[in-house]
Design a protein around this motif. Structure first.
Motif, PDB file in Angstrom:
ATOM      1  N   LEU A 150       0.825  -1.205   0.000  1.00 28.02           N
ATOM      2  CA  LEU A 150       0.000   0.000   0.000  1.00 28.02           C
ATOM      3  C   LEU A 150       0.866   1.264   0.000  1.00 28.02           C
ATOM      4  CD1 LEU A 150      -2.967   0.752  -0.094  1.00 28.02           C
ATOM      5  CD2 LEU A 150      -2.959   0.879   2.393  1.00 28.02           C
ATOM      6  N   LEU A 151       2.003   1.208   0.684  1.00 33.71           N
ATOM      7  CA  LEU A 151       2.927   2.351   0.661  1.00 33.71           C
ATOM      8  C   LEU A 151       3.438   2.597  -0.757  1.00 33.71           C
ATOM      9  CD1 LEU A 151       4.977   1.978   3.961  1.00 33.71           C
ATOM     10  CD2 LEU A 151       3.389   3.821   3.369  1.00 33.71           C
ATOM     11  N   ARG A 152       3.671   1.531  -1.501  1.00 31.93           N
ATOM     12  CA  ARG A 152       4.093   1.707  -2.895  1.00 31.93           C
ATOM     13  C   ARG A 152       3.030   2.471  -3.676  1.00 31.93           C
ATOM     14  NH1 ARG A 152       7.094  -2.235  -7.073  1.00 31.93           N
ATOM     15  NH2 ARG A 152       6.563  -1.119  -8.987  1.00 31.93           N
ATOM     16  N   PHE A 153       1.771   2.091  -3.486  1.00 36.23           N
ATOM     17  CA  PHE A 153       0.674   2.785  -4.150  1.00 36.23           C
ATOM     18  C   PHE A 153       0.600   4.249  -3.701  1.00 36.23           C
ATOM     19  CE2 PHE A 153      -3.804   4.155  -3.847  1.00 36.23           C
ATOM     20  CZ  PHE A 153      -4.099   4.228  -5.197  1.00 36.23           C
ATOM     21  N   ILE A 154       0.689   4.475  -2.388  1.00 44.14           N
ATOM     22  CA  ILE A 154       0.583   5.836  -1.845  1.00 44.14           C
ATOM     23  C   ILE A 154       1.739   6.704  -2.321  1.00 44.14           C
ATOM     24  CG2 ILE A 154       0.707   7.191   0.302  1.00 44.14           C
ATOM     25  CD1 ILE A 154      -0.959   4.906   1.609  1.00 44.14           C
ATOM     26  N   PHE A 155       2.959   6.162  -2.308  1.00 40.09           N
ATOM     27  CA  PHE A 155       4.123   6.952  -2.734  1.00 40.09           C
ATOM     28  C   PHE A 155       3.971   7.395  -4.188  1.00 40.09           C
ATOM     29  CE2 PHE A 155       7.315   5.016   0.518  1.00 40.09           C
ATOM     30  CZ  PHE A 155       6.666   5.690   1.535  1.00 40.09           C
TER      31      PHE A 155
END
Length: 196
Positions: free
Chosen positions: A24-29
């Motif tokens: 999810l952090l990959r998506f958010i970043f």
């Protein structure tokens, strides 16, 4: 549920949620246009690339939104919930209900990421303003798209930034009114995800 199953749920939920958070952090970043060359961004890309890369072949991005990472987050959440439901001894619901629960779980985690990023941002503004630490820079890049619209509405208070307070209120209301009600309305058992 016996102690062995409780321990298994704990291990699966903790390790699975950690990987889900990374995805999810990959998506958010990518959503907030965070620095791709930041060492933490690079770690997240390397940790998720084996599963995101094949998905990218069938799920293209659109206007900078990495839909492959988002779909992977939903799939990871769905698999986690399926395993946890079985370990808890419940009857496995239909795939549609599991998919809805997964969407609720991913949305709840999405809001939690911003909530805790704001907390870290506020603390950093007190103890280490203008820090060049890679983690601090990423936190700032994640928070800025949430805070910037609020700053445009709020009047200037001579250097005092109240935008995080209003962001906390908005995120908390979304969590209380939207996520909690969705989880209850869909019959989602408590303990399926750490984000709720």
């Amino acid at each position: 549920m016996n102690n062995l199953n409780m321990a298994a749920v704990y291990v699966v939920q903790t390790l699975g949620s950690l990987y889900l958070l990374i995805v999810l952090l990959r998506f958010i970043f990518q959503l907030v246009r965070a620095d791709f060359y930041n060492p933490l961004s690079q770690f997240i890309v390397r940790a998720t690339q084996p599963l995101v890369f094949p998905l990218r072949k069938v799920i293209p991005g659109f206007k900078g939104i990495d839909f492959a990472s988002l779909v992977l987050a939903i799939i990871v959440q769905l698999v986690l919930m399926t395993i946890i439901v079985k370990l808890m001894g419940y009857a496995l619901p239909g795939i549609l209900q599991l998919l809805v629960w997964s969407l609720v779980g991913v949305t709840a985690l999405f809001l939690k990421v911003f909530f805790f990023a704001l907390i870290i941002s506020v603390i950093l503004s007190w103890v280490a303003p203008n820090s060049h630490n890679p983690a601090a820079q990423l936190v700032h890049q994640v928070c800025e798209p949430v805070l910037a619209p609020i700053r445009k509405i709020l009047p200037s208070l001579g250097g005092l930034d109240l935008s995080p307070i209003f962001a906390f209120i908005a995120l908390r209301l979304l969590d209380m009114l939207l996520i909690a009600n969705l989880a209850q309305a869909t019959g989602m058992p408590r303990g399926l995800t750490l984000a709720l």
